[in-house]
Design a protein around this motif. Structure first.
Motif, PDB file in Angstrom:
ATOM      1  N   ASP A 279      10.511  -1.612  14.405  1.00  0.00           N
ATOM      2  CA  ASP A 279      10.030  -2.215  13.175  1.00  0.00           C
ATOM      3  C   ASP A 279       8.557  -2.592  13.363  1.00  0.00           C
ATOM      4  OD1 ASP A 279       9.392  -3.775  10.993  1.00  0.00           O
ATOM      5  OD2 ASP A 279      11.087  -5.156  11.195  1.00  0.00           O
ATOM      6  N   LYS A 281       6.609  -3.172  10.517  1.00  0.00           N
ATOM      7  CA  LYS A 281       6.160  -3.659   9.213  1.00  0.00           C
ATOM      8  C   LYS A 281       6.296  -5.167   9.056  1.00  0.00           C
ATOM      9  CE  LYS A 281       6.723  -3.001   4.240  1.00  0.00           C
ATOM     10  NZ  LYS A 281       7.427  -2.274   3.163  1.00  0.00           N
ATOM     11  N   ARG A 282       7.461  -5.699   9.406  1.00  0.00           N
ATOM     12  CA  ARG A 282       7.686  -7.134   9.197  1.00  0.00           C
ATOM     13  C   ARG A 282       6.705  -7.968  10.027  1.00  0.00           C
ATOM     14  NH1 ARG A 282      13.033  -5.022   9.165  1.00  0.00           N
ATOM     15  NH2 ARG A 282      14.162  -5.533   7.243  1.00  0.00           N
ATOM     16  N   LEU A 285       9.976 -10.102  13.547  1.00  0.00           N
ATOM     17  CA  LEU A 285      11.159  -9.263  13.728  1.00  0.00           C
ATOM     18  C   LEU A 285      12.422 -10.014  13.346  1.00  0.00           C
ATOM     19  CD1 LEU A 285      10.340  -7.543  17.157  1.00  0.00           C
ATOM     20  CD2 LEU A 285      10.198  -6.532  14.875  1.00  0.00           C
ATOM     21  N   ASN A 294       5.112 -10.173  15.128  1.00  0.00           N
ATOM     22  CA  ASN A 294       5.878  -8.970  15.451  1.00  0.00           C
ATOM     23  C   ASN A 294       5.205  -8.248  16.616  1.00  0.00           C
ATOM     24  OD1 ASN A 294       7.028  -6.430  15.615  1.00  0.00           O
ATOM     25  ND2 ASN A 294       7.023  -6.051  13.418  1.00  0.00           N
ATOM     26  N   ARG A 414      17.282  -0.600   6.905  1.00  0.00           N
ATOM     27  CA  ARG A 414      16.203  -1.141   7.724  1.00  0.00           C
ATOM     28  C   ARG A 414      16.544  -2.528   8.244  1.00  0.00           C
ATOM     29  NH1 ARG A 414      13.694   2.684   4.582  1.00  0.00           N
ATOM     30  NH2 ARG A 414      12.002   3.810   5.596  1.00  0.00           N
ATOM     31  N   THR A 416      17.168  -3.686  11.115  1.00  0.00           N
ATOM     32  CA  THR A 416      17.052  -3.410  12.540  1.00  0.00           C
ATOM     33  C   THR A 416      15.641  -3.733  13.005  1.00  0.00           C
ATOM     34  OG1 THR A 416      17.317  -1.702  14.246  1.00  0.00           O
ATOM     35  CG2 THR A 416      16.437  -0.991  12.125  1.00  0.00           C
ATOM     36  N   SER A 417      15.508  -4.027  14.287  1.00  0.00           N
ATOM     37  CA  SER A 417      14.189  -4.223  14.894  1.00  0.00           C
ATOM     38  C   SER A 417      13.829  -3.101  15.846  1.00  0.00           C
ATOM     39  CB  SER A 417      14.154  -5.568  15.654  1.00  0.00           C
ATOM     40  OG  SER A 417      14.349  -6.652  14.780  1.00  0.00           O
ATOM     41  N   GLY A 452      11.271   2.205  10.886  1.00  0.00           N
ATOM     42  CA  GLY A 452      10.448   1.096  11.363  1.00  0.00           C
ATOM     43  C   GLY A 452       9.156   0.944  10.587  1.00  0.00           C
TER      44      GLY A 452
END
Length: 527
Positions: A279, A281-282, A285, A294, A414, A416-417, A452
């Motif tokens: 991931d 983007k976030r 996480l 992140n 999505r 998930t990390s 991700g």
């Protein structure tokens, strides 16, 4: 083997034996580690489901045994302008319920496959319009020049407009939401086999289509498809003669099967690449000990993870040498693959520790890794090895493994990390991997499996150029540039291409394809 395992094995064999007593000599019994999650050909872009469904449904353009393009529901196609392709449709084709196949079904199916809930949206996002130009002709207009369009649509299966409307299945269900409609468990295609019985996660029975428009090379009259999750149980069923074909064969059992008089292993290179995604983007996480930021947004962290993974150790101990380590998201056999680029960053624990420390994590951190345990060859064991490797640099992996039936809906949301995924480009071209796995995700399906949300607008611009470039040399140069950019970003963590291994009774003849599709029409069994 425990008493409970023995009881389960005996019960399975009893059920298989009962089925075999009722079966004719032209019944072929197939076991896989998992089941197709749905009979809807648009609901999940996952190769086992597409493989199973492609025996019932057909596409305009299909594949020969050498994976070259073959006419199916379209007899010919040509580019009438840079943005328009015309497809002439086959006469005299009927769906399994007797309804004639026409251009209306093609237009309907493409709208359905491009719509909400469809997992094929990513491959069709650049199709502007599909229009009927006669009862047996359609035009497909793209947003720009698209020289590989026939390859791109080779897995877009055609459904009956009338049947879908009557059964309230005009839109595919979204597997991320775990819902179903009639098309999830019933089927009405034009293909060489019909679905007679569907018991999800138990068995699916297919029978030969007596009104099929084309020639069916094999003699199989009935196919019984049974999911058997336990690898040892699958092997035992093959060696006892309770099943005729199994996939995949555990790498540790290949020699044992080949040493028997009744079965053999058909092995070959597979086009699928196994990789890890993160991931990116976030701002924080979902599943990590790091709060307020992140770590995967930092290239140094991504590279530390990459260099901490002992891929040759995984090849040797987990895959028993039945894998090919890779630095790319595509491998040999995929157009645009370049051997010069396919060289991994060195496995170097000390370098990985330094990268992690430089990024501000000298003691490492915790993060969850999501993995299936019944989809790819030794997938659960691969993730266990990755977790052990990362522990050397202070990263504590909370490993979450589960059956693909719950795994795919989760990661496709999505949720998930850090995750494991396998990818076979459906077009056998690098553009598919770039547009599906590395492109910035949008609401039209581009980057649909970039779970991700890695994003580089310059790479997206290259991907668009690759899509429209018709000169092969220029196109391959663009692909090379795109993969170099992705590698420099450490956008994903490529692991390997796995090898195919099918266990097959010596009474059965079949065709193994490098995309791991299993076509019943090419299967025969001796009495």
């Amino acid at each position: 083997m425990s008493f409970k395992s023995k009881v389960l094995l005996a019960s399975l064999f009893a059920a298989l034996s009962a089925a075999s007593l009722m079966a004719s000599a032209q019944t072929i019994r197939i076991a896989n580690q998992g089941d197709a999650l749905s009979l809807d050909p648009h609901s999940l872009n996952e190769s086992l489901q597409l493989s199973v469904d492609s025996n019932v449904y057909e596409t305009l353009v299909g594949r020969n045994k050498d994976l070259s393009l073959a006419p199916l529901l379209a007899t010919s196609w040509k580019q009438t302008s840079p943005n328009v392709w015309r497809f002439e449709l086959r006469k005299g084709v009927q769906f399994h319920d007797g309804t004639p196949f026409t251009a209306d079904d093609v237009v309907f199916s493409f709208v359905r496959a491009k719509g909400e809930g469809s997992d094929l949206r990513a491959t069709l996002s650049d199709i502007k319009e599909v229009r009927k130009v006669g009862d047996l002709a359609v035009e497909i207009e793209t947003a720009g020049p698209f020289p590989i369009l026939p390859d791109v649509i080779s897995l877009t299966m055609i459904m009956s407009k009338k049947w879908c409307e009557e059964n309230k299945a005009t839109m595919p269900v979204d597997r991320r939401k775990g819902i179903e409609n009639t098309a999830s468990f019933k089927a009405n295609g034009t293909g060489p086999f019909r679905v007679r019985e569907r018991q999800p996660n138990v068995r699916t029975v297919f029978t030969r289509n007596g009104t099929y428009w084309g020639k069916i090379e094999g003699n199989a009259q009935e196919i019984i498809f049974t999911p058997i999750a336990n690898p040892s149980t699958r092997v035992a069923a093959l060696l006892s003669g309770e099943i005729d074909v199994m996939e995949p064969v555990p790498v540790q059992d290949i020699a044992r099967i080949n040493a028997t008089a009744s079965a053999r292993v058909i092995a070959g290179a597979e086009l699928r690449t196994i990789f890890l995604g993160m991931d990116q983007k976030r701002d924080e996480l979902l599943y990590s000990s790091v709060k307020g930021k992140n770590p995967f947004k930092d290239k140094r962290v991504r590279q530390a993870f990459y260099q901490a993974i002992d891929i040759n150790g995984i090849k040797r101990t987990v895959m028993r040498d039945a894998s090919r380590p890779t630095a790319l998201l595509v491998g040999p056999g995929i157009n645009g693959w370049n051997a010069e680029q396919d060289k991994r960053l060195p496995f170097d624990v000390d370098a990985a520790k330094k990268l992690l420390a430089d990024a501000g994590y000298p003691q490492g951190f915790e993060v969850s890794l999501n993995c299936p345990n019944d989809r790819y060859v030794n997938d659960g064991q691969i993730c266990q090895s990755v977790a052990a490797n990362l522990a050397r640099i202070g990263v504590k992996i909370n490993l979450v493994t589960e059956t693909k039936g719950t795994y795919f809906p989760k990661i496709l949301r999505r949720d998930t990390s850090f995750y494991l995924l396998g990818w076979t480009p459906t077009t056998y071209d690098s553009h598919n991997a770039l547009s599906s796995l590395t492109a910035c995700p949008d609401d039209k399906g581009t980057g649909q499996f970039n779970l991700g949300a890695y994003c580089n607008p310059k790479l997206d611009a290259l991907t668009k150029q690759i899509q429209s470039e018709s000169d092969k040399a220029k196109r391959n140069a663009l692909i090379k540039e795109a993969f170099a950019m992705h590698a420099d970003d450490v956008g994903h963590l490529p692991l390997h291409q796995q090898s195919l291994a099918w266990g097959v009774s010596k009474k059965v003849e079949l065709t193994q394809l490098a995309d791991n599709f299993m076509f019943f029409k090419w299967m025969s069994i001796k009495p």
